[in-house]
Design an enzyme around this catalytic site. Sequence first.
Site, PDB file in Angstrom:
ATOM      1  CD  GLU A 267     -10.088   3.672   8.210  1.00  0.00           C
ATOM      2  OE1 GLU A 267     -10.939   3.449   7.347  1.00  0.00           O
ATOM      3  OE2 GLU A 267      -8.915   3.965   7.949  1.00  0.00           O
ATOM      4  CG  ASP A 340      -4.674   1.795   4.281  1.00  0.00           C
ATOM      5  OD1 ASP A 340      -5.171   0.896   3.608  1.00  0.00           O
ATOM      6  OD2 ASP A 340      -5.236   2.888   4.481  1.00  0.00           O
ATOM      7  CD  GLU A 368      -6.873   4.765   0.024  1.00  0.00           C
ATOM      8  OE1 GLU A 368      -7.272   3.583   0.004  1.00  0.00           O
ATOM      9  OE2 GLU A 368      -6.916   5.481   1.041  1.00  0.00           O
TER      10      GLU A 368
HETATM   11  O1  GCW Z   1      -7.094   3.058   3.473  1.00  0.00           O
HETATM   12  C1  GCW Z   1      -8.253   3.272   4.120  1.00  0.00           C
HETATM   13  C2  GCW Z   1      -8.994   4.131   3.166  1.00  0.00           C
HETATM   14  C3  GCW Z   1     -10.453   4.163   3.525  1.00  0.00           C
HETATM   15  C4  GCW Z   1     -10.958   2.745   3.516  1.00  0.00           C
HETATM   16  C5  GCW Z   1     -10.171   1.949   4.546  1.00  0.00           C
HETATM   17  C6  GCW Z   1     -10.562   0.483   4.596  1.00  0.00           C
HETATM   18  C7  GCW Z   1     -13.102   1.860   2.977  1.00  0.00           C
HETATM   19  O2  GCW Z   1      -8.425   5.399   3.167  1.00  0.00           O
HETATM   20  O3  GCW Z   1     -11.103   4.951   2.565  1.00  0.00           O
HETATM   21  O4  GCW Z   1     -12.332   2.676   3.775  1.00  0.00           O
HETATM   22  O5  GCW Z   1      -8.827   2.003   4.240  1.00  0.00           O
HETATM   23  O6  GCW Z   1      -9.897  -0.295   3.927  1.00  0.00           O
HETATM   24  O7  GCW Z   1     -11.487   0.137   5.277  1.00  0.00           O
END
Ligand code: GCW
Length: 666
Positions: A267, A340, A368
């Site tokens: 990311e 995720d 989340e």
């Molecule tokens: O699920 C995603 C989240 C991000 C997060 C990432 C991760 C910290 O939306 O906000 O960033 O995972 O776990 O690195």
Amino acid sequence: MKHTYLIIFTLFYSLSFMAEAEDGSSLWLRQSKSGETRVYSSKSSPTIALAEKELKRSFRGAPVVLKRQKCKDLKADGYSIKFVDDKYILTSTTDNGLLYAAYHLIRQQSTSCSVRSDKTIIENPAYNLRLLNHWDNPDGTIERGYAGSSLWQWDDLPLVISDRYEEYARANASIGINGTVLNNVNASPDILSSEYLIKVKTLADIFRPYGIKTYLSVNFATPMILGGLDTADPLDKEVEKWWKNKAKEIYKLIPDFGGFLVKANSEGQPGPCDFDRTHAEGANMLADALKPYNGIVMWRAFVYNPEDADRAKQAYLEFQPLDGKFRDNVIVQIKNGPVDFQPREPYSPLFGSMPRSKTMVEFQITQEYLGFSNHLAFLAPMWKEFFDFVPAESLEAIAGVANIGTDTNWCGHHFAQSNWYAFGRLAWNPELSSEEIAREWLSQTFTADKNFVDPIASIMAESREAVVDYMMPLGLHHLFAWGHHYGPEPWCDVEGARPDWMPSYYHKASDNGIGFNRSSTGSNAVAQYPETLKNLYDNVDTCPDEYILWFHNVSWDHKMQSGRTLWGELCYRYDRGVQTTRHFQREWDRVEMYVDSERFKEVQNKLRIQTRDAVWWKDACLQYFGQFSNKPIPYDIERPVLNLDNMMNFKIDITNYECPPCGYSN
Ligand code: GCW
């Protein structure tokens, strides 16, 4: 006369009791104010002093003796509790173990368990590293934080010390958590500046007596951004030297510093792959810098790239070939599922696939993808489900992404505290049942009265499944709105956005059916699982209902195990989720007399929001998918109250959780 005194006394006593703030700020430690016991200890240390203080403050009963001594049945931090000659004898090899034993005794008292027995209690933690991961940024915001801002007042540190730092450490110690990563894995390089390290040291000094070590997330490009080097290549001598010097600086300030957590090449974060090096080369370079001080590196395996294979396969494809290549002070940190933190995922097949490397699991305590701090979702059942597949002893350590912030009640929702609690308890002992944990937590946080604990433990037990039902049943995943992960947007289609951030990448709904084909006729993600599971998941007729749309694209008329068609089953599950949240509301209202009014009302309000959202999810998803199934919602199912067109045009303001459209309000 005697009577009058009694009445006045009772009145006074109840008034003083009522005056106690019941705002959730004392967490599960709120009953601990009535100790009257004597405590003896052969040794002294700041940690032993805390154990004594806690017992004196909270324990009622026979004297307690704290003994620090070697004992063959006890691992590090383990302890035993015996009742002999009218005394409790608490034994541990370490000071931390004695503190944990003290909390054990207090917990048993407040959960109304009898502590007097001939049996010796022996407790050893399943993991030596039981860590919280904070996703807190230096500017006070928290990534995916739903309980106010960061606890760490960076601007005020090191001079001004908030009371909350010690309260935080105490709460963690009471449930066995022994490490904390202070900052976001999307790490600011500033955290390693000398200015910040002094602040970090101040926190580490506060946490130490509670047995909590401090760790930091680091940005792999820090030598460039902070150090002015022109590369962060892990094989570059200058880069190695930079990290070694940084480690020296850190350990001079914090001699027991735990180590680094790293999100690399994920990311947008920098990493060794930017320099054509592998994750192992990157991790090992940092591990070498920390090795002289016994520090560790937790290297995350959360990687995915829109151009590559099915997202669910990518961590495995990238990390499995590196098995055996990591230093022994590196632990590969893997999220529980392959995508995720969805309300339900199968376990990540990377677990068990790297036998020559140390691995650890990362759970997400912050919700989340499970309704933020608005929905009651007790997560112990989800984590226990993971342990059904991944043997606890195959892991080196355990981490949980914290749900803690500056809110008065720490976690936003009173019941979200139970997830912090459950994480700690499971990190200590993954064998504990969800029910035991829920009961323990309820008894300490509210009341041990059976008339309260029985029904509320039961709604906690159902709550995670309810979220799965009203958000994403049958293996559906990632149907969330763009920009936040709160409400439903299965239709979401943002021009130019990464396809693997779009719901349609995951649900693949069409006139023919719905679901991601990860079977051997599709992306073949099933092949990453051990043979028996692979075969089970690969066949649409044997694949368990809860994962069916994770692994298969299934026709709307497919006959499900219940005898319903897929479409019928989908409608039934969404509706079941809504009905369950309505049931939660009724059950909560029923126990009003057992709960102080402030917390009662706050939970009642949250349950209203949750039910409203459940309806929103059900109406959005069923009406949207109904356009593909071309079938009506079965007539025995609650009718939609929200209209699809309005919902599709509606954007929720997640700062105040405004209601979905159509004048439907709570
Ligand atoms: O699920 C995603 C989240 C991000 C997060 C990432 C991760 C910290 O939306 O906000 O960033 O995972 O776990 O690195």
